[in-house]
Scaffold this motif. Structure first.
Motif, PDB file in Angstrom:
ATOM      1  N   MET A   1       0.848  -1.183   0.000  1.00 27.83           N
ATOM      2  CA  MET A   1       0.000   0.000   0.000  1.00 27.83           C
ATOM      3  C   MET A   1       0.894   1.248   0.000  1.00 27.83           C
ATOM      4  SD  MET A   1      -3.029   0.974   2.588  1.00 27.83           S
ATOM      5  CE  MET A   1      -3.151   2.629   3.140  1.00 27.83           C
ATOM      6  N   VAL A   2       0.495   2.203  -0.768  1.00 30.79           N
ATOM      7  CA  VAL A   2       1.232   3.467  -0.844  1.00 30.79           C
ATOM      8  C   VAL A   2       0.444   4.508  -0.054  1.00 30.79           C
ATOM      9  CG1 VAL A   2       2.127   5.234  -2.383  1.00 30.79           C
ATOM     10  CG2 VAL A   2       2.096   2.867  -3.133  1.00 30.79           C
ATOM     11  N   PRO A   3       1.089   5.223   0.878  1.00 30.96           N
ATOM     12  CA  PRO A   3       0.383   6.277   1.620  1.00 30.96           C
ATOM     13  C   PRO A   3      -0.150   7.349   0.676  1.00 30.96           C
ATOM     14  CG  PRO A   3       2.540   5.821   2.593  1.00 30.96           C
ATOM     15  CD  PRO A   3       2.476   5.075   1.295  1.00 30.96           C
ATOM     16  N   ARG A   4      -1.290   7.881   0.982  1.00 35.38           N
ATOM     17  CA  ARG A   4      -1.950   8.833   0.081  1.00 35.38           C
ATOM     18  C   ARG A   4      -1.221  10.165  -0.044  1.00 35.38           C
ATOM     19  NH1 ARG A   4      -7.098   6.108   1.577  1.00 35.38           N
ATOM     20  NH2 ARG A   4      -7.902   5.335  -0.410  1.00 35.38           N
ATOM     21  N   LEU A   5      -0.581  10.648   1.009  1.00 29.96           N
ATOM     22  CA  LEU A   5       0.088  11.949   0.931  1.00 29.96           C
ATOM     23  C   LEU A   5       1.175  11.973  -0.149  1.00 29.96           C
ATOM     24  CD1 LEU A   5       0.421  14.847   1.842  1.00 29.96           C
ATOM     25  CD2 LEU A   5       1.927  14.027   3.670  1.00 29.96           C
ATOM     26  N   PRO A   6       2.084  10.991  -0.196  1.00 28.64           N
ATOM     27  CA  PRO A   6       3.077  11.017  -1.281  1.00 28.64           C
ATOM     28  C   PRO A   6       2.440  10.923  -2.675  1.00 28.64           C
ATOM     29  CG  PRO A   6       3.761   9.472   0.425  1.00 28.64           C
ATOM     30  CD  PRO A   6       2.374   9.919   0.764  1.00 28.64           C
ATOM     31  N   VAL A   7       1.335  10.206  -2.770  1.00 24.87           N
ATOM     32  CA  VAL A   7       0.655  10.092  -4.070  1.00 24.87           C
ATOM     33  C   VAL A   7       0.040  11.440  -4.450  1.00 24.87           C
ATOM     34  CG1 VAL A   7      -1.157   8.921  -5.376  1.00 24.87           C
ATOM     35  CG2 VAL A   7       0.212   7.635  -3.727  1.00 24.87           C
ATOM     36  N   ALA A   8      -0.588  12.107  -3.499  1.00 24.86           N
ATOM     37  CA  ALA A   8      -1.169  13.420  -3.775  1.00 24.86           C
ATOM     38  C   ALA A   8      -0.081  14.426  -4.151  1.00 24.86           C
ATOM     39  CB  ALA A   8      -1.953  13.916  -2.560  1.00 24.86           C
ATOM     40  N   LEU A   9       1.051  14.368  -3.464  1.00 21.39           N
ATOM     41  CA  LEU A   9       2.169  15.247  -3.813  1.00 21.39           C
ATOM     42  C   LEU A   9       2.713  14.922  -5.204  1.00 21.39           C
ATOM     43  CD1 LEU A   9       4.031  15.378  -0.375  1.00 21.39           C
ATOM     44  CD2 LEU A   9       2.636  17.179  -1.439  1.00 21.39           C
ATOM     45  N   THR A  10       2.762  13.641  -5.534  1.00 22.11           N
ATOM     46  CA  THR A  10       3.204  13.233  -6.871  1.00 22.11           C
ATOM     47  C   THR A  10       2.252  13.765  -7.937  1.00 22.11           C
ATOM     48  OG1 THR A  10       4.277  11.248  -6.004  1.00 22.11           O
ATOM     49  CG2 THR A  10       3.691  11.235  -8.355  1.00 22.11           C
TER      50      THR A  10
ATOM     51  N   ALA B   1       7.164   1.693 -13.133  1.00 22.49           N
ATOM     52  CA  ALA B   1       8.525   1.463 -12.637  1.00 22.49           C
ATOM     53  C   ALA B   1       8.753   2.192 -11.310  1.00 22.49           C
ATOM     54  CB  ALA B   1       9.548   1.908 -13.679  1.00 22.49           C
ATOM     55  N   ALA B   2       8.337   3.450 -11.231  1.00 18.54           N
ATOM     56  CA  ALA B   2       8.507   4.218  -9.998  1.00 18.54           C
ATOM     57  C   ALA B   2       7.688   3.608  -8.855  1.00 18.54           C
ATOM     58  CB  ALA B   2       8.100   5.672 -10.227  1.00 18.54           C
ATOM     59  N   HIS B   3       6.478   3.209  -9.155  1.00 21.51           N
ATOM     60  CA  HIS B   3       5.600   2.596  -8.146  1.00 21.51           C
ATOM     61  C   HIS B   3       6.200   1.290  -7.634  1.00 21.51           C
ATOM     62  CE1 HIS B   3       1.130   1.266  -7.313  1.00 21.51           C
ATOM     63  NE2 HIS B   3       1.847   1.291  -6.211  1.00 21.51           N
ATOM     64  N   THR B   4       6.709   0.473  -8.545  1.00 21.67           N
ATOM     65  CA  THR B   4       7.332  -0.802  -8.173  1.00 21.67           C
ATOM     66  C   THR B   4       8.558  -0.554  -7.295  1.00 21.67           C
ATOM     67  OG1 THR B   4       6.522  -1.862 -10.179  1.00 21.67           O
ATOM     68  CG2 THR B   4       8.381  -2.916  -9.073  1.00 21.67           C
ATOM     69  N   LEU B   5       9.390   0.405  -7.661  1.00 23.32           N
ATOM     70  CA  LEU B   5      10.563   0.735  -6.847  1.00 23.32           C
ATOM     71  C   LEU B   5      10.150   1.226  -5.458  1.00 23.32           C
ATOM     72  CD1 LEU B   5      12.861   2.457  -9.476  1.00 23.32           C
ATOM     73  CD2 LEU B   5      13.247   0.261  -8.339  1.00 23.32           C
ATOM     74  N   TRP B   6       9.115   2.041  -5.399  1.00 21.02           N
ATOM     75  CA  TRP B   6       8.626   2.544  -4.116  1.00 21.02           C
ATOM     76  C   TRP B   6       8.211   1.374  -3.222  1.00 21.02           C
ATOM     77  CZ3 TRP B   6       8.120   7.009  -1.350  1.00 21.02           C
ATOM     78  CH2 TRP B   6       7.254   6.981  -0.260  1.00 21.02           C
ATOM     79  N   LEU B   7       7.454   0.443  -3.785  1.00 23.20           N
ATOM     80  CA  LEU B   7       6.987  -0.701  -2.988  1.00 23.20           C
ATOM     81  C   LEU B   7       8.135  -1.591  -2.534  1.00 23.20           C
ATOM     82  CD1 LEU B   7       3.762  -1.696  -4.964  1.00 23.20           C
ATOM     83  CD2 LEU B   7       3.906  -0.476  -2.772  1.00 23.20           C
ATOM     84  N   ARG B   8       9.148  -1.740  -3.356  1.00 25.35           N
ATOM     85  CA  ARG B   8      10.296  -2.591  -2.993  1.00 25.35           C
ATOM     86  C   ARG B   8      11.155  -1.961  -1.901  1.00 25.35           C
ATOM     87  NH1 ARG B   8      12.071  -4.643  -8.926  1.00 25.35           N
ATOM     88  NH2 ARG B   8      10.398  -6.169  -9.131  1.00 25.35           N
ATOM     89  N   ARG B   9      11.216  -0.656  -1.849  1.00 28.01           N
ATOM     90  CA  ARG B   9      12.067   0.013  -0.874  1.00 28.01           C
ATOM     91  C   ARG B   9      11.403   0.149   0.477  1.00 28.01           C
ATOM     92  NH1 ARG B   9      10.420   4.496   0.635  1.00 28.01           N
ATOM     93  NH2 ARG B   9      11.634   6.316   0.906  1.00 28.01           N
ATOM     94  N   ARG B  10      10.118  -0.067   0.554  1.00 27.14           N
ATOM     95  CA  ARG B  10       9.385   0.085   1.810  1.00 27.14           C
ATOM     96  C   ARG B  10       9.178  -1.282   2.469  1.00 27.14           C
ATOM     97  NH1 ARG B  10       6.779   4.442   3.260  1.00 27.14           N
ATOM     98  NH2 ARG B  10       5.072   3.227   4.101  1.00 27.14           N
ATOM     99  N   PRO B  11       9.700  -1.479   3.657  1.00 24.91           N
ATOM    100  CA  PRO B  11       9.507  -2.755   4.348  1.00 24.91           C
ATOM    101  C   PRO B  11       8.025  -2.991   4.641  1.00 24.91           C
ATOM    102  CG  PRO B  11      10.906  -1.263   5.643  1.00 24.91           C
ATOM    103  CD  PRO B  11      10.486  -0.531   4.420  1.00 24.91           C
ATOM    104  N   GLY B  12       7.624  -4.232   4.454  1.00 21.21           N
ATOM    105  CA  GLY B  12       6.245  -4.610   4.742  1.00 21.21           C
ATOM    106  C   GLY B  12       5.275  -4.314   3.633  1.00 21.21           C
TER     107      GLY B  12
END
Length: 118
Positions: free
Chosen positions: A1-10, A106-117
């Motif tokens: 899951m991606v937090p909404r704040l970084p997505v809104a900023l993106t 690609a960016a989304h996949t990298l984000w998910l891989r770098r975040r534990p859990g």
């Protein structure tokens, strides 16, 4: 899951980039960058609404929606919607929509891989 704040900023950054590209450049670069950014924004909005969605699903959805809008231009787009949806079918746009979706995937996949859990 991606937090909404970084997505809104993106999403905000994508809009700013789109406006910047249009303000600073003209011609094919600005047009095709705008196409890729349009799909990138759709991608970000999908993730904002569905934060648990998988990157490949969101990429397919954002590219598919962009393509559907492009193919709709083969018919008549109501004049009130033309600033948002365009009015003229242009086959190269289809490639640039895919570029925008693939870049975001690609960016989304990298984000998910770098975040534990994730």
């Amino acid at each position: 899951m991606v937090p909404r704040l970084p997505v809104a900023l993106t999403a905000t950054l994508i809009v700013a980039c789109g406006l910047g590209v249009r303000a600073l450049w003209d011609g094919p670069f600005s047009k095709y960058a705008g196409d890729a950014l349009y799909t990138a924004l759709i991608y970000a909005l999908i993730v904002l609404v569905l934060p648990r969605a998988r990157p490949w699903t969101v990429a397919a959805g954002s590219a598919g929606l962009s393509w559907a809008i492009e193919f709709a231009q083969l018919g008549e787009i109501p004049s009130v919607l033309r600033p948002l949806l365009g009015s003229t079918f242009n086959p190269p746009d289809l490639l640039w929509y895919a570029v925008g979706a693939a870049t975001m995937q690609a960016a989304h996949t990298l984000w998910l891989r770098r975040r534990p859990g994730s």
